[in-house]
Design an enzyme around this catalytic site. Sequence first.
Site, short mmCIF file in Angstrom:
data_model
loop_
_atom_site.label_atom_id
_atom_site.label_comp_id
_atom_site.label_asym_id
_atom_site.label_seq_id
_atom_site.Cartn_x
_atom_site.Cartn_y
_atom_site.Cartn_z
N PRO A 141 70.64 29.33 70.80
CA PRO A 141 70.25 30.57 71.46
C PRO A 141 71.34 31.14 72.37
O PRO A 141 72.09 30.39 73.00
CB PRO A 141 69.02 30.17 72.28
CG PRO A 141 69.18 28.71 72.52
CD PRO A 141 69.87 28.17 71.30
N SER A 142 71.43 32.45 72.40
CA SER A 142 72.31 33.16 73.33
C SER A 142 71.41 33.83 74.35
O SER A 142 70.86 34.91 74.09
CB SER A 142 73.16 34.20 72.58
OG SER A 142 73.95 34.94 73.48
N PHE A 143 71.21 33.19 75.48
CA PHE A 143 70.25 33.68 76.46
C PHE A 143 70.78 34.96 77.12
O PHE A 143 71.87 34.97 77.69
CB PHE A 143 69.97 32.62 77.52
CG PHE A 143 69.32 31.39 76.97
CD1 PHE A 143 67.99 31.42 76.57
CD2 PHE A 143 70.03 30.21 76.83
CE1 PHE A 143 67.38 30.29 76.05
CE2 PHE A 143 69.42 29.08 76.31
CZ PHE A 143 68.10 29.11 75.92
N HIS A 144 69.99 36.01 77.06
CA HIS A 144 70.45 37.29 77.57
C HIS A 144 69.26 38.14 78.04
O HIS A 144 68.12 37.90 77.63
CB HIS A 144 71.22 38.05 76.50
CG HIS A 144 70.40 38.35 75.27
ND1 HIS A 144 70.24 37.45 74.25
CD2 HIS A 144 69.69 39.45 74.92
CE1 HIS A 144 69.47 37.96 73.31
NE2 HIS A 144 69.11 39.19 73.70
N HIS A 187 63.81 40.90 81.05
CA HIS A 187 63.48 39.48 80.93
C HIS A 187 64.47 38.77 80.01
O HIS A 187 65.24 39.40 79.29
CB HIS A 187 62.07 39.32 80.37
CG HIS A 187 61.95 39.78 78.94
ND1 HIS A 187 61.75 41.10 78.60
CD2 HIS A 187 62.05 39.10 77.77
CE1 HIS A 187 61.70 41.21 77.28
NE2 HIS A 187 61.88 40.01 76.75
N ILE A 188 64.39 37.45 80.03
CA ILE A 188 65.11 36.58 79.09
C ILE A 188 64.06 35.85 78.25
O ILE A 188 63.22 35.11 78.79
CB ILE A 188 66.00 35.56 79.82
CG1 ILE A 188 67.11 36.28 80.59
CG2 ILE A 188 66.61 34.58 78.83
CD1 ILE A 188 68.00 35.35 81.37
#
Length: 250
Positions: free
Chosen positions: A193-196, A107-108
């Site tokens: 945020p760094s969405f990963h 998930h992210i």
Amino acid sequence: MSGLSYLCDYGDSEESETEESRITVKEKSKLPVPNLTKVTVCPPDSYCDDPRQHHGRLRTFPHIRGNWATLVYIKCPDESAILDLLCKIKFVFKTIDETCYPCDNLHISVTKTVVLKYHLITSFTTSLQEIISGIETFELGFDTIEVYTNEEKTRTFVALKADHLSRKFLLRIVEKVDNVLEDYNLPTFYKEPSFHMSILWWKGDLKDAILKHIDELNTILAQEKEVYKKFCIQKVDCKLGNKYYQFHLD
């Protein structure tokens, strides 16, 4: 006998009858004691957080009755597309002595893991439904592999980083969800945020050791057409303790 005497006698008689009635009611209401000798009873406050049950992972906050660990996230719609990539990445790290583990529930995250009181669950999820239903569906894609550690530096992750176009949609979701979190005095998401989507993890801080392989990892990613395809995101998920909720996008 005087009238006052009659009154006193009447009062004594009434008290006596009332007391007798109470005794009778008590005797009638007695129930047999249940036999619990064959029932395993776990005291409600005896929760034990045993890291051995989940590969040594540690809780970021203690377990307290009435507190529900809460996370809002985008679930990967097709985990099978990640499996081949996962196997190739694990092969790269065969020289690292520390054991790596595949992440479950890919998930992210769009919130941090926060603590919500039990009595607020209904209103909180209702608020999420209201704000998320107005967000349109979008396509999620990944363009690079990154390495992360959690805030406590107790775990290291290899993750797929969302591409620029996906980030725009994810930021909009975060903005909406942050408004709900603020209403409940809960911590909002990261400012930048760094969405990963994490796919592998190790115990401890191994970021420097894993970064030595980052170019090789991104070369592998570039060859995986299944991962480069776009995933259609139609809903947002929320985990509240052992409860799961889904909120559909517009």
